[in-house]
Motif scaffolding. Structure first.
Motif, PDB file in Angstrom:
ATOM      1  N   CYS A   1       0.187   1.858   5.177  1.00  0.00           N
ATOM      2  CA  CYS A   1       0.992   2.077   3.967  1.00  0.00           C
ATOM      3  C   CYS A   1       2.477   1.869   4.259  1.00  0.00           C
ATOM      4  CB  CYS A   1       0.769   3.502   3.447  1.00  0.00           C
ATOM      5  SG  CYS A   1      -0.930   3.813   2.931  1.00  0.00           S
ATOM      6  N   GLN A   2       3.193   1.466   3.240  1.00  0.00           N
ATOM      7  CA  GLN A   2       4.636   1.302   3.351  1.00  0.00           C
ATOM      8  C   GLN A   2       5.387   2.533   2.862  1.00  0.00           C
ATOM      9  OE1 GLN A   2       2.689  -1.332   1.995  1.00  0.00           O
ATOM     10  NE2 GLN A   2       2.722  -2.272   4.005  1.00  0.00           N
ATOM     11  N   ALA A   3       4.742   3.362   2.022  1.00  0.00           N
ATOM     12  CA  ALA A   3       5.419   4.527   1.456  1.00  0.00           C
ATOM     13  C   ALA A   3       4.434   5.678   1.309  1.00  0.00           C
ATOM     14  CB  ALA A   3       6.025   4.184   0.101  1.00  0.00           C
TER      15      ALA A   3
ATOM     16  N   LEU B   1       0.837  -1.192   0.000  1.00  0.00           N
ATOM     17  CA  LEU B   1       0.000   0.000   0.000  1.00  0.00           C
ATOM     18  C   LEU B   1       0.879   1.252   0.000  1.00  0.00           C
ATOM     19  CD1 LEU B   1      -2.785  -1.015   2.530  1.00  0.00           C
ATOM     20  CD2 LEU B   1      -2.907  -0.991   0.036  1.00  0.00           C
ATOM     21  N   ILE B   2       0.526   2.183  -0.867  1.00  0.00           N
ATOM     22  CA  ILE B   2       1.291   3.412  -1.046  1.00  0.00           C
ATOM     23  C   ILE B   2       0.325   4.593  -1.000  1.00  0.00           C
ATOM     24  CG2 ILE B   2       2.822   4.694  -2.590  1.00  0.00           C
ATOM     25  CD1 ILE B   2       3.555   1.899  -3.836  1.00  0.00           C
ATOM     26  N   ALA B   3       0.644   5.598  -0.179  1.00  0.00           N
ATOM     27  CA  ALA B   3      -0.166   6.813  -0.071  1.00  0.00           C
ATOM     28  C   ALA B   3       0.395   7.878  -1.004  1.00  0.00           C
ATOM     29  CB  ALA B   3      -0.160   7.327   1.363  1.00  0.00           C
TER      30      ALA B   3
ATOM     31  N   PHE C   1       7.855   4.781   7.335  1.00  0.00           N
ATOM     32  CA  PHE C   1       7.471   5.011   5.940  1.00  0.00           C
ATOM     33  C   PHE C   1       8.697   5.341   5.093  1.00  0.00           C
ATOM     34  CE2 PHE C   1       3.827   6.413   8.469  1.00  0.00           C
ATOM     35  CZ  PHE C   1       2.774   5.769   7.850  1.00  0.00           C
ATOM     36  N   LYS C   2       8.695   4.890   3.856  1.00  0.00           N
ATOM     37  CA  LYS C   2       9.631   5.393   2.860  1.00  0.00           C
ATOM     38  C   LYS C   2       8.956   6.618   2.265  1.00  0.00           C
ATOM     39  CE  LYS C   2      13.079   5.589   0.060  1.00  0.00           C
ATOM     40  NZ  LYS C   2      14.306   6.187   0.559  1.00  0.00           N
ATOM     41  N   VAL C   3       9.649   7.743   2.207  1.00  0.00           N
ATOM     42  CA  VAL C   3       9.078   8.991   1.706  1.00  0.00           C
ATOM     43  C   VAL C   3       9.764   9.359   0.405  1.00  0.00           C
ATOM     44  CG1 VAL C   3       8.655  11.420   2.206  1.00  0.00           C
ATOM     45  CG2 VAL C   3       8.611   9.746   4.066  1.00  0.00           C
ATOM     46  N   LEU C   4       8.952   9.562  -0.635  1.00  0.00           N
ATOM     47  CA  LEU C   4       9.487   9.964  -1.928  1.00  0.00           C
ATOM     48  C   LEU C   4       8.880  11.287  -2.347  1.00  0.00           C
ATOM     49  CD1 LEU C   4       9.145   6.629  -2.129  1.00  0.00           C
ATOM     50  CD2 LEU C   4      10.258   7.135  -4.274  1.00  0.00           C
TER      51      LEU C   4
END
Length: 127
Positions: free
Chosen positions: A68-70, A2-4, A89-92
Motif C-alpha cells: 500500500c502507498q497510504a 493501493l490504500i489501507a 506510507f502516507k498516513v491520514l
C-alpha cells in the motif's frame, strides 16, 4: 494505487489504528475504489496506560500493508505514525465514508498530473 483503511463497519473510516484487527485494502483507480483484500493483523494497542511502543506488532502491520502507498485511520498515535511514514506510507487521520477518504489519500500521494501533491516517491497507478 493501493490504500489501507482501518474500518470496523466496512463503509466508514471509523477505527483507531491501534484498535484495528484488520485493514481493508482498496485499489483506487480513475476515482473508482475497489476493495481487493482484507488483511488481518495483530492489534497494535495493548491498552497499557503507558502506551509502550510495540515494535514487533508494528513491524507485522508494516509487512502486512507493504504493497500500500497510504494508510487511512480515524486516529493514530505519534510514534506509530512516524514509524509508518519512515516505512514509506502516507498516513491520514479522518473519519466518515471511505470513498472520500480514499480520494484524500490518493491526492496526498499521487505524483501524476491529476493534482496530487507529490509527497512520496511512488508511482501513481490510477491511470
Amino acid at each position: 494505487m493501493l490504500i489501507a483503511v482501518a474500518s470496523k463497519s466496512g463503509t466508514e473510516v471509523d477505527q483507531h489504528f491501534g484498535h484495528a484487527e484488520r485493514f481493508l485494502i482498496f485499489k483506487y483507480r480513475k476515482g473508482d475504489p475497489l476493495q481487493v483484500e482484507e488483511v488481518a493483523i495483530e492489534k497494535y494497542c495493548s491498552f497499557d496506560p503507558d502506551h509502550p511502543f510495540r515494535h514487533s506488532q508494528l513491524n507485522g502491520i508494516i509487512e502486512a500493508l507493504k504493497e500500500c502507498q497510504a494508510v487511512v485511520t480515524a486516529m493514530i498515535g505519534e510514534l506509530p505514525k512516524q514509524a509508518l511514514e519512515k516505512a514509506g506510507f502516507k498516513v491520514l487521520s479522518t473519519t466518515g465514508p471511505i470513498t472520500p477518504a480514499l480520494k484524500m489519500a490518493h491526492d496526498a500521494v499521487c505524483q501524476c498530473s491529476c493534482g496530487g501533491s507529490n509527497l512520496l516517491d511512488r508511482t501513481c497507478l490510477h491511470k
